[in-house]
Design a protein around this motif. Sequence first.
Motif, PDB file in Angstrom:
ATOM      1  N   GLY A 251      -2.883  14.467  -2.481  1.00  0.00           N
ATOM      2  CA  GLY A 251      -1.447  14.280  -2.358  1.00  0.00           C
ATOM      3  C   GLY A 251      -0.876  13.365  -3.415  1.00  0.00           C
ATOM      4  N   TYR A 252       0.451  13.426  -3.524  1.00  0.00           N
ATOM      5  CA  TYR A 252       1.208  12.535  -4.398  1.00  0.00           C
ATOM      6  C   TYR A 252       2.317  11.913  -3.561  1.00  0.00           C
ATOM      7  N   HIS A 253       2.513  10.596  -3.704  1.00  0.00           N
ATOM      8  CA  HIS A 253       3.523   9.873  -2.953  1.00  0.00           C
ATOM      9  C   HIS A 253       4.333   9.008  -3.903  1.00  0.00           C
ATOM     10  N   PHE A 254       5.588   8.830  -3.559  1.00  0.00           N
ATOM     11  CA  PHE A 254       6.465   7.983  -4.359  1.00  0.00           C
ATOM     12  C   PHE A 254       7.123   6.967  -3.438  1.00  0.00           C
ATOM     13  N   SER A 255       7.085   5.716  -3.846  1.00  0.00           N
ATOM     14  CA  SER A 255       7.762   4.644  -3.124  1.00  0.00           C
ATOM     15  C   SER A 255       8.698   3.972  -4.111  1.00  0.00           C
TER      16      SER A 255
ATOM     17  N   TRP B  45      15.069  -2.564  -8.357  1.00  0.00           N
ATOM     18  CA  TRP B  45      14.474  -1.396  -7.720  1.00  0.00           C
ATOM     19  C   TRP B  45      13.537  -0.665  -8.669  1.00  0.00           C
ATOM     20  N   LYS B  46      13.933  -0.457  -9.920  1.00  0.00           N
ATOM     21  CA  LYS B  46      13.117   0.292 -10.865  1.00  0.00           C
ATOM     22  C   LYS B  46      11.782  -0.384 -11.134  1.00  0.00           C
ATOM     23  N   ALA B  47      11.754  -1.696 -11.159  1.00  0.00           N
ATOM     24  CA  ALA B  47      10.507  -2.414 -11.414  1.00  0.00           C
ATOM     25  C   ALA B  47       9.526  -2.261 -10.266  1.00  0.00           C
ATOM     26  N   GLY B  48      10.027  -1.939  -9.082  1.00  0.00           N
ATOM     27  CA  GLY B  48       9.158  -1.851  -7.925  1.00  0.00           C
ATOM     28  C   GLY B  48       8.691  -0.457  -7.579  1.00  0.00           C
ATOM     29  N   GLN B  49       9.013   0.530  -8.381  1.00  0.00           N
ATOM     30  CA  GLN B  49       8.602   1.895  -8.070  1.00  0.00           C
ATOM     31  C   GLN B  49       7.084   2.013  -8.094  1.00  0.00           C
ATOM     32  N   MET B  50       6.553   2.744  -7.113  1.00  0.00           N
ATOM     33  CA  MET B  50       5.110   2.944  -7.034  1.00  0.00           C
ATOM     34  C   MET B  50       4.807   4.429  -6.945  1.00  0.00           C
ATOM     35  N   HIS B  51       3.828   4.867  -7.704  1.00  0.00           N
ATOM     36  CA  HIS B  51       3.334   6.242  -7.666  1.00  0.00           C
ATOM     37  C   HIS B  51       1.916   6.189  -7.105  1.00  0.00           C
ATOM     38  N   THR B  52       1.658   7.016  -6.117  1.00  0.00           N
ATOM     39  CA  THR B  52       0.401   6.949  -5.396  1.00  0.00           C
ATOM     40  C   THR B  52      -0.262   8.318  -5.364  1.00  0.00           C
TER      41      THR B  52
ATOM     42  N   SER C   8      -2.746   3.518  -6.003  1.00  0.00           N
ATOM     43  CA  SER C   8      -1.365   3.300  -6.416  1.00  0.00           C
ATOM     44  C   SER C   8      -1.272   2.708  -7.811  1.00  0.00           C
ATOM     45  N   LEU C   9      -0.310   3.208  -8.552  1.00  0.00           N
ATOM     46  CA  LEU C   9       0.061   2.655  -9.845  1.00  0.00           C
ATOM     47  C   LEU C   9       1.537   2.314  -9.763  1.00  0.00           C
ATOM     48  N   SER C  10       1.924   1.199 -10.336  1.00  0.00           N
ATOM     49  CA  SER C  10       3.329   0.835 -10.297  1.00  0.00           C
ATOM     50  C   SER C  10       3.771   0.345 -11.657  1.00  0.00           C
ATOM     51  N   ASN C  11       5.085   0.221 -11.834  1.00  0.00           N
ATOM     52  CA  ASN C  11       5.631  -0.263 -13.103  1.00  0.00           C
ATOM     53  C   ASN C  11       5.369  -1.744 -13.308  1.00  0.00           C
ATOM     54  N   LYS C  12       5.299  -2.503 -12.251  1.00  0.00           N
ATOM     55  CA  LYS C  12       5.138  -3.954 -12.370  1.00  0.00           C
ATOM     56  C   LYS C  12       3.738  -4.426 -11.998  1.00  0.00           C
ATOM     57  N   TYR C  13       3.187  -3.835 -10.940  1.00  0.00           N
ATOM     58  CA  TYR C  13       1.918  -4.308 -10.402  1.00  0.00           C
ATOM     59  C   TYR C  13       0.769  -3.470 -10.946  1.00  0.00           C
ATOM     60  N   ASP C  14      -0.412  -4.053 -10.900  1.00  0.00           N
ATOM     61  CA  ASP C  14      -1.594  -3.334 -11.355  1.00  0.00           C
ATOM     62  C   ASP C  14      -2.061  -2.350 -10.289  1.00  0.00           C
ATOM     63  N   PHE C  15      -3.263  -1.954 -10.423  1.00  0.00           N
ATOM     64  CA  PHE C  15      -3.889  -0.948  -9.567  1.00  0.00           C
ATOM     65  C   PHE C  15      -4.068  -1.467  -8.141  1.00  0.00           C
ATOM     66  N   PHE C  16      -3.712  -0.622  -7.146  1.00  0.00           N
ATOM     67  CA  PHE C  16      -3.925  -0.915  -5.739  1.00  0.00           C
ATOM     68  C   PHE C  16      -4.758   0.194  -5.124  1.00  0.00           C
ATOM     69  N   VAL C  17      -5.540  -0.154  -4.136  1.00  0.00           N
ATOM     70  CA  VAL C  17      -6.279   0.813  -3.342  1.00  0.00           C
ATOM     71  C   VAL C  17      -5.861   0.590  -1.899  1.00  0.00           C
ATOM     72  N   ALA C  18      -5.674   1.677  -1.171  1.00  0.00           N
ATOM     73  CA  ALA C  18      -5.282   1.565   0.232  1.00  0.00           C
ATOM     74  C   ALA C  18      -6.117   2.518   1.077  1.00  0.00           C
ATOM     75  N   PRO C  19      -7.328   2.102   1.499  1.00  0.00           N
ATOM     76  CA  PRO C  19      -8.082   2.927   2.443  1.00  0.00           C
ATOM     77  C   PRO C  19      -7.251   3.119   3.710  1.00  0.00           C
TER      78      PRO C  19
ATOM     79  N   THR D  86       8.358  -0.033   1.133  1.00  0.00           N
ATOM     80  CA  THR D  86       8.841   0.371   2.448  1.00  0.00           C
ATOM     81  C   THR D  86       9.194   1.852   2.501  1.00  0.00           C
ATOM     82  N   GLY D  87      10.111   2.329   1.675  1.00  0.00           N
ATOM     83  CA  GLY D  87      10.475   3.735   1.674  1.00  0.00           C
ATOM     84  C   GLY D  87       9.386   4.562   1.014  1.00  0.00           C
ATOM     85  N   HIS D  88       9.046   5.689   1.611  1.00  0.00           N
ATOM     86  CA  HIS D  88       7.897   6.454   1.147  1.00  0.00           C
ATOM     87  C   HIS D  88       8.199   7.947   1.303  1.00  0.00           C
ATOM     88  N   ILE D  89       7.980   8.732   0.265  1.00  0.00           N
ATOM     89  CA  ILE D  89       8.112  10.186   0.346  1.00  0.00           C
ATOM     90  C   ILE D  89       6.860  10.782  -0.288  1.00  0.00           C
ATOM     91  N   GLY D  90       6.326  11.836   0.299  1.00  0.00           N
ATOM     92  CA  GLY D  90       5.080  12.363  -0.227  1.00  0.00           C
ATOM     93  C   GLY D  90       4.838  13.821   0.099  1.00  0.00           C
TER      94      GLY D  90
END
Length: 178
Positions: free
Chosen positions: A43-47, A57-64, A92-103, A163-167
């Motif tokens: 899947g692909y998710h966008f927050s 807002w733009k700095a906090g966008q996350m692609h998962t 997760s990859l984001s514009n501001k933050y590094d790599f995240f993993v969410a088991p 918080t907001g999530h679409i996928g």
Amino acid sequence: MKRLFPVLFLLFSGWMLSQLKIDSISHNRGNMETSIYPALLVGYHFSGDAKDNTETWKAGQMHTVELAYAKVFKYGGHHGGSKVYYVGSDFSLSNKYDFFVAPKIGINVGAGFMFGTELQFQTNFEQFVPRIMPYFGIGGWGGKFYIGYNFRLAKAESLPTNTGHIGITWPIIKVKKG
């Protein structure tokens, strides 16, 4: 004759529009069996609302990207549905933050319109934040297009809250038995 017409109309309507096991219009034609099979979900998710109270807002966008192993229960019948249990991870990859993993672990149920929830354990290998995300959308048999909202169950100062999530998620490998 006037009293016979409503009775005939109701009988004819029930005969033509009923969804019985002998319904000739249905593609399922009485297939009432349940299929249980494993699947690999991708899947692909966008927050777009990752807030840390310092950036826009733009700095906090996350692609998962999601990878999960699922057990799919497909229920037959004229209005069949499904139930999906899954375990996997979001990357997760984001514009501001590094790599995240969410088991995560989750479940969804539905027949066209579906709803579900998942419990995620977001980490950047320095901090850990458990989250729960209820969601709803359309889909079935392992696939879904949905909107959800993440709730933090603990606090971590340097991890964002998306918080907001679409996928969208789709089973790419289904191992059907039988």
